[in-house]
Design an enzyme around this catalytic site. Structure first.
Site, mmCIF file in Angstrom:
data_model
loop_
_atom_site.group_PDB
_atom_site.id
_atom_site.type_symbol
_atom_site.label_atom_id
_atom_site.label_comp_id
_atom_site.label_asym_id
_atom_site.label_seq_id
_atom_site.Cartn_x
_atom_site.Cartn_y
_atom_site.Cartn_z
ATOM 1 N N CYS A 276 -4.489 19.254 24.656
ATOM 2 C CA CYS A 276 -3.878 18.123 25.340
ATOM 3 C C CYS A 276 -4.446 16.808 24.795
ATOM 4 O O CYS A 276 -4.193 16.460 23.648
ATOM 5 C CB CYS A 276 -4.035 18.254 26.851
ATOM 6 S SG CYS A 276 -2.929 17.157 27.779
ATOM 7 N N HIS B 298 -2.448 23.686 28.371
ATOM 8 C CA HIS B 298 -3.665 24.131 29.042
ATOM 9 C C HIS B 298 -3.512 25.610 29.400
ATOM 10 O O HIS B 298 -2.404 26.140 29.482
ATOM 11 C CB HIS B 298 -3.894 23.342 30.332
ATOM 12 C CG HIS B 298 -4.156 21.885 30.128
ATOM 13 N ND1 HIS B 298 -5.311 21.404 29.574
ATOM 14 C CD2 HIS B 298 -3.400 20.789 30.427
ATOM 15 C CE1 HIS B 298 -5.269 20.086 29.538
ATOM 16 N NE2 HIS B 298 -4.123 19.681 30.047
#
Length: 530
Positions: free
Chosen positions: A342, A438
């Site tokens: 991310c 994630h």
């Protein structure tokens, strides 16, 4: 009005509220009760996406798993995600809802309280019992006016309050007595029990102190929970990042690790988010994980993880100031494994254009992956599914930054053009990987196959243990271990007796087939010190 739930408060942050709440959710679900976790307001950059697409604190998501119910945004209606020391991004019922500056907090809580109270009422209607987790400590009297997550919530719905104290911190009796002493008479009336967490040793040595605290306050102790070394669950508190790193250090770790082990360095960014991404890696036998800000450890590790950030451009500047950016570039040039997740992935690209998070305009990235990143006001929330070399991979997305492929070629260390390879909606160049997703390492097959590739690239002889339990199985075992400890060391009947389900819980407890969550028949409740 009979209480529709209980509130688990704490003497401080990270006192054990989250794990006790998770354990209660599992233990009470075993008794045939339909239980929901709840936290009115969570301040955390560790979050998760529910099945309905809304975002909640990671701890509440795991608590819902413990209760055996589907997580929903009602379980954490207000989520504050710190972007700086004085600025937080607001999430209400799972969706971005603006920014809260430090000076606006007192005035801005009224509308957040309305959302929180409405969510609690919704859960109270749907479930037999709501197990609420407080925030910080109810003794923070500077925040009492307008409070809606600790005693403000308890007063609104008549909830009995249990205060948990972590004895491992020291000063537990003073912390418990001080909490009681700072409360108003009206708030003290709701404080029904104390609970000791993380006790090691002979409880009879502790009991005289408990008796004296009860004599002075009138508040009984419902139990003393022992230290559970192998139990750690997704934390909401950045102070607890890396708490799984409790095992012994590998003998040669300081020199880069033993040849049959795999050393992993996780960079602890100032605004680190979703640090729980590393949890599954840390459970692998023979893998040594360390959270660090030391460039020497970053140079030496077999693998470096650059995690998410709630202020990506600001944390990228911090990497440069600390010399960590140079260490990452050296790793890429030497073909030593590095993965960005991310925000970490975004930092590895060529540039970032941010008018949303840190509002710094265009800044150069580390130039290791062929992407440019532009931050959008609309947050991307999702639960994508993909594959890597035949392994199914499920993840989740929470980000403002949109990464797009640039036209500039990717260069290998010797200056030759090197085509990038797609990697879970991101890219791989050489031994540098990046993805927005994630949670990817919670997929057992993918994690072990990918770590094997990392080990080969790093020159480590480490290979995964084929007989090791998967990450999901380990988490379920931890939750059951925690629930077992509460059954054995806490008077749950007395706790339930404070609520509307107290009269029926004992009957349900005798039916071991009431819930598929019950792993053992005939669990007995052993009352704690009272």
């Amino acid at each position: 009005m009979t209480a529709s739930g209980i509130l688990v408060a704490g003497t401080s942050s990270d006192a054990g509220k989250s794990v006790v709440t998770a354990g209660l959710c599992r233990a009470l679900a075993r008794r045939g009760l339909r239980v929901a976790p709840f936290k009115a307001q969570n301040m955390s950059n560790n979050s998760m996406v529910c099945a309905d697409g809304g975002e909640i604190g990671r701890a509440q998501y795991v608590q819902a798993q413990a209760a055996g119910v589907l997580a929903s945004t009602a379980m954490n209606p207000v989520l504050l995600k710190p972007g700086s020391d004085r600025r937080s991004f607001i999430v209400v019922r799972g969706r971005a809802a603006g920014v809260l500056e430090a000076g606006q907090y007192a005035a801005g809580r009224a509308r957040l309280a309305e959302a929180a109270f409405a969510a609690y009422a919704e859960l109270a209607e749907e479930y037999d019992l709501v197990v609420c987790e407080g925030a910080g400590s109810p003794a923070e009297i500077n925040l009492r006016d307008g409070d809606y997550v600790n005693l403000g919530l308890a007063r609104r719905f008549g909830l009995p309050v249990v205060v948990v104290g972590d004895i491992d911190r020291g000063g537990i009796l003073a912390a418990l007595y001080g909490t009681w002493a700072l409360l108003s008479d009206e708030d003290r009336a709701l404080l029904k029990a104390f609970l000791i967490n993380k006790f090691r040793g002979d409880v009879s040595v502790l009991e005289p102190g408990l008796v004296e605290i009860t004599r002075r306050t009138g508040v009984p102790f419902l139990g003393v929970v022992p230290w559970l070394l192998d139990v750690w669950l997704d934390s909401e508190d950045t102070l607890a990042v890396g708490q799984w790193r409790a095992g012994p250090t590998a003998p040669d770790e300081a020199d880069g690790g033993a040849p049959d082990r795999l050393t992993v360095a996780v960079i602890r960014l100032p605004r680190i988010s979703n640090a729980t991404d590393v949890d599954a890696i840390a459970t692998e036998p023979g893998v040594d994980v360390r959270v660090t800000i030391d460039p020497v450890l970053v140079d030496a590790a077999d693998l470096v993880v650059l995690p998410g950030s709630r202020s990506t451009a600001t944390d990228l500047g911090w990497l440069r100031e600390r010399g960590l950016a140079d260490a990452l570039v050296r790793r890429a040039a030497a073909r030593r494994p590095l993965v960005g997740i991310c925000g970490g992935y975004q930092m590895l690209g060529r540039h970032l254009e941010d008018q949303v998070e840190a509002q710094v305009g265009v800044v150069p990235g580390l130039g290791l992956l062929p992407t440019g990143v532009e931050f959008a006001h609309e947050k991307v929330l999702g639960r994508p599914v993909g594959s890597w070399r035949g392994h199914r991979v499920e993840g989740y997305e929470i980000h403002h930054g949109i990464a797009r492929r640039t036209t500039a070629p990717s260069l290998s260390p010797d200056g030759a053009e090197e085509p990038p390879t797609p990697f879970l909606d991101g890219w791989q160049v050489g031994t540098v990987w990046g993805t927005m997703w994630h949670g990817i390492f919670e997929n057992d097959g993918f994690r072990r196959a990918w770590l094997t590739e990392v080990a080969v690239a790093a020159g480590s002889r480490w290979r995964p243990a084929t007989d090791a339990p998967g990450f999901g199985a380990r988490r379920a075992r931890m939750i059951d271990t925690l629930a077992d400890a509460l059954e054995d060391h806490v008077d749950l009947d007395a706790l339930l007796g404070l609520t509307r389900v107290g009269s029926t819980a004992r009957a349900a407890a005798t039916d071991s087939s009431a819930s598929s969550l019950h792993p053992r028949a005939g669990s007995r409740v052993v009352p704690g010190a009272r």
